[in-house]
Design a protein around this motif. Sequence first.
Motif, PDB file in Angstrom:
ATOM      1  N   THR A 198      30.109  44.336  39.178  1.00 41.53           N
ATOM      2  CA  THR A 198      29.785  44.148  40.594  1.00 41.53           C
ATOM      3  C   THR A 198      28.404  43.511  40.695  1.00 41.53           C
ATOM      4  O   THR A 198      27.521  43.762  39.877  1.00 41.53           O
ATOM      5  N   PHE A 199      28.246  42.673  41.703  1.00 32.99           N
ATOM      6  CA  PHE A 199      26.961  42.055  41.988  1.00 32.99           C
ATOM      7  C   PHE A 199      26.521  42.485  43.383  1.00 32.99           C
ATOM      8  O   PHE A 199      27.324  42.470  44.311  1.00 32.99           O
ATOM      9  N   ALA A 200      25.258  42.842  43.502  1.00 34.24           N
ATOM     10  CA  ALA A 200      24.722  43.139  44.825  1.00 34.24           C
ATOM     11  C   ALA A 200      24.235  41.829  45.443  1.00 34.24           C
ATOM     12  O   ALA A 200      23.389  41.143  44.879  1.00 34.24           O
ATOM     13  N   VAL A 201      24.805  41.466  46.575  1.00 31.72           N
ATOM     14  CA  VAL A 201      24.381  40.263  47.287  1.00 31.72           C
ATOM     15  C   VAL A 201      23.957  40.702  48.685  1.00 31.72           C
ATOM     16  O   VAL A 201      24.794  41.037  49.509  1.00 31.72           O
ATOM     17  N   GLY A 202      22.642  40.741  48.905  1.00 35.07           N
ATOM     18  CA  GLY A 202      22.163  41.313  50.170  1.00 35.07           C
ATOM     19  C   GLY A 202      22.582  42.781  50.237  1.00 35.07           C
ATOM     20  O   GLY A 202      22.363  43.531  49.279  1.00 35.07           O
ATOM     21  N   MET A 231      28.310  44.482  48.141  1.00 36.65           N
ATOM     22  CA  MET A 231      28.661  44.495  46.738  1.00 36.65           C
ATOM     23  C   MET A 231      29.835  43.550  46.534  1.00 36.65           C
ATOM     24  O   MET A 231      30.864  43.677  47.192  1.00 36.65           O
ATOM     25  N   VAL A 232      29.644  42.590  45.634  1.00 37.57           N
ATOM     26  CA  VAL A 232      30.759  41.701  45.282  1.00 37.57           C
ATOM     27  C   VAL A 232      31.403  42.244  44.017  1.00 37.57           C
ATOM     28  O   VAL A 232      30.730  42.436  43.003  1.00 37.57           O
ATOM     29  N   HIS A 233      32.699  42.507  44.076  1.00 37.35           N
ATOM     30  CA  HIS A 233      33.421  43.024  42.909  1.00 37.35           C
ATOM     31  C   HIS A 233      34.018  41.853  42.149  1.00 37.35           C
ATOM     32  O   HIS A 233      35.106  41.388  42.476  1.00 37.35           O
ATOM     33  N   ALA A 234      33.284  41.378  41.163  1.00 34.41           N
ATOM     34  CA  ALA A 234      33.746  40.204  40.420  1.00 34.41           C
ATOM     35  C   ALA A 234      34.856  40.574  39.441  1.00 34.41           C
ATOM     36  O   ALA A 234      35.774  39.794  39.214  1.00 34.41           O
ATOM     37  N   LEU A 235      34.775  41.756  38.832  1.00 39.63           N
ATOM     38  CA  LEU A 235      35.833  42.252  37.948  1.00 39.63           C
ATOM     39  C   LEU A 235      36.176  43.678  38.363  1.00 39.63           C
ATOM     40  O   LEU A 235      35.292  44.527  38.477  1.00 39.63           O
ATOM     41  N   PRO A 266      42.200  31.089  41.153  1.00 35.38           N
ATOM     42  CA  PRO A 266      41.381  30.433  42.164  1.00 35.38           C
ATOM     43  C   PRO A 266      39.890  30.591  41.917  1.00 35.38           C
ATOM     44  O   PRO A 266      39.461  31.508  41.200  1.00 35.38           O
ATOM     45  N   SER A 267      39.132  29.707  42.503  1.00 39.48           N
ATOM     46  CA  SER A 267      37.680  29.798  42.434  1.00 39.48           C
ATOM     47  C   SER A 267      37.233  31.153  42.991  1.00 39.48           C
ATOM     48  O   SER A 267      37.759  31.621  43.989  1.00 39.48           O
ATOM     49  N   GLY A 268      36.300  31.787  42.293  1.00 46.92           N
ATOM     50  CA  GLY A 268      35.801  33.086  42.747  1.00 46.92           C
ATOM     51  C   GLY A 268      36.629  34.266  42.297  1.00 46.92           C
ATOM     52  O   GLY A 268      36.331  35.412  42.650  1.00 46.92           O
ATOM     53  N   SER A 269      37.662  34.032  41.463  1.00 46.70           N
ATOM     54  CA  SER A 269      38.537  35.144  41.068  1.00 46.70           C
ATOM     55  C   SER A 269      37.978  35.938  39.890  1.00 46.70           C
ATOM     56  O   SER A 269      38.570  36.945  39.490  1.00 46.70           O
ATOM     57  N   GLY A 270      36.866  35.482  39.304  1.00 44.87           N
ATOM     58  CA  GLY A 270      36.228  36.258  38.250  1.00 44.87           C
ATOM     59  C   GLY A 270      36.371  35.681  36.851  1.00 44.87           C
ATOM     60  O   GLY A 270      35.994  36.325  35.866  1.00 44.87           O
ATOM     61  N   LYS A 271      36.857  34.447  36.754  1.00 43.59           N
ATOM     62  CA  LYS A 271      37.107  33.862  35.436  1.00 43.59           C
ATOM     63  C   LYS A 271      35.826  33.723  34.618  1.00 43.59           C
ATOM     64  O   LYS A 271      35.776  34.122  33.457  1.00 43.59           O
ATOM     65  N   SER A 272      34.794  33.128  35.235  1.00 38.08           N
ATOM     66  CA  SER A 272      33.544  32.938  34.486  1.00 38.08           C
ATOM     67  C   SER A 272      32.894  34.270  34.150  1.00 38.08           C
ATOM     68  O   SER A 272      32.332  34.446  33.059  1.00 38.08           O
ATOM     69  N   THR A 273      32.968  35.208  35.084  1.00 40.20           N
ATOM     70  CA  THR A 273      32.382  36.530  34.823  1.00 40.20           C
ATOM     71  C   THR A 273      33.070  37.181  33.622  1.00 40.20           C
ATOM     72  O   THR A 273      32.396  37.729  32.740  1.00 40.20           O
ATOM     73  N   LEU A 274      34.393  37.078  33.569  1.00 42.38           N
ATOM     74  CA  LEU A 274      35.116  37.660  32.433  1.00 42.38           C
ATOM     75  C   LEU A 274      34.719  36.969  31.130  1.00 42.38           C
ATOM     76  O   LEU A 274      34.472  37.627  30.116  1.00 42.38           O
TER      77      LEU A 274
HETATM   78  P1  ADP Z   1      35.301  31.982  39.000  1.00 43.39           P
HETATM   79  O1  ADP Z   1      34.698  31.589  37.697  1.00 43.39           O
HETATM   80  O2  ADP Z   1      36.715  32.447  38.894  1.00 43.39           O
HETATM   81  O3  ADP Z   1      35.160  30.912  40.040  1.00 43.39           O
HETATM   82  P2  ADP Z   1      33.141  33.902  39.096  1.00 43.39           P
HETATM   83  O4  ADP Z   1      33.373  34.801  37.935  1.00 43.39           O
HETATM   84  O5  ADP Z   1      32.086  32.868  38.948  1.00 43.39           O
HETATM   85  O6  ADP Z   1      34.521  33.252  39.558  1.00 43.39           O
HETATM   86  O7  ADP Z   1      32.748  34.776  40.368  1.00 43.39           O
HETATM   87  C1  ADP Z   1      33.516  35.908  40.792  1.00 43.39           C
HETATM   88  C2  ADP Z   1      32.865  36.482  42.023  1.00 43.39           C
HETATM   89  O8  ADP Z   1      31.605  37.049  41.689  1.00 43.39           O
HETATM   90  C3  ADP Z   1      32.584  35.470  43.115  1.00 43.39           C
HETATM   91  O9  ADP Z   1      32.770  36.087  44.360  1.00 43.39           O
HETATM   92  C4  ADP Z   1      31.142  35.112  42.887  1.00 43.39           C
HETATM   93  O10 ADP Z   1      30.539  34.707  44.089  1.00 43.39           O
HETATM   94  C5  ADP Z   1      30.564  36.415  42.397  1.00 43.39           C
HETATM   95  N1  ADP Z   1      29.438  36.233  41.469  1.00 43.39           N
HETATM   96  C6  ADP Z   1      29.483  35.713  40.231  1.00 43.39           C
HETATM   97  N2  ADP Z   1      28.277  35.703  39.651  1.00 43.39           N
HETATM   98  C7  ADP Z   1      27.427  36.230  40.562  1.00 43.39           C
HETATM   99  C8  ADP Z   1      26.019  36.515  40.566  1.00 43.39           C
HETATM  100  N3  ADP Z   1      25.247  36.245  39.504  1.00 43.39           N
HETATM  101  N4  ADP Z   1      25.501  37.054  41.684  1.00 43.39           N
HETATM  102  C9  ADP Z   1      26.270  37.339  42.745  1.00 43.39           C
HETATM  103  N5  ADP Z   1      27.585  37.131  42.807  1.00 43.39           N
HETATM  104  C10 ADP Z   1      28.172  36.581  41.731  1.00 43.39           C
END
Ligand code: ADP
Length: 248
Positions: free
Chosen positions: A10-14, A17-21, A39-47
Amino acid sequence: MIRLTGIERTFAVGDEMVHALRGVSLELAQGEYVSIMGPSGSGKSTLLNVIGLLDRPNAGTYELDGRDVTGLSDDELARVRREKMGFVFQFFHLVPRLSAEQNIELPMVLAGIAPAERRTRLDRLLTDYGLADRARHRPEQLSGGQCQRVAIARAMSMGPHVILADEPTGNLDRHTGQEVMAVLERLHQGGGTLVLVTHDPEIGSRAHRRLRMTDGAIVADEPSSQFKPGLPPESPANRPPGSRGAAA
Ligand code: ADP
Ligand code: MG
């Protein structure tokens, strides 16, 4: 060799809480070739970053080669990452002021490899990736495809067990993208594990196992039934149904 269990990020944004995974569990065996789409924002890069030890989960466990790496210190994580992981990114992430050769050499310098050994490996990598005549060029003097080959050679310089590629063809034209894929797939043919995030269904379907993510979760995990081992991925028999290619 890689076992993720109940991974949360999870990421705190303001105030939010954004639940990335959201509780991702996944096992990857040595030598697998896996694509991650969604889709974009689904958590691929985070994983991918969690798998590559670039990012730490908030909850869950990560076992790498039988060892729990969740609790390692930053220094220990960096060492394991250098030894086992190679990263390739969409925008190459090369150091602009360094030559192709110096970029490739960087992980070896950081790992404290002796100069003579570095030279041996460098010559090999420059030859293997068709960069021998570009060794002294800086990234701005190279084409996109050449930059990505430098980035791949850099990722390979420490002999990683796992290559993690995040949209590696996303910034390249189609033909150059195909060349870069062929280079990445050589690693897999050599026994390494390849994990590939892509938007491109045609590229994603080259993998032998396809994951799909939606909203921080893996929602599909399927072997590529079309793939015929022993035939090159681009051969007509290995084209996904509906793809527009020479075989159609
Ligand atoms: P994808 O690669 O599938 O496009 P990401 O893994 O980049 O998705 O992001 C998943 C979610 O987590 C998105 O909502 C993104 O905005 C959020 N997110 C990713 N990295 C950060 C970060 N460093 N700070 C805040 N939110 C983040
Ligand atoms: Mg991404």
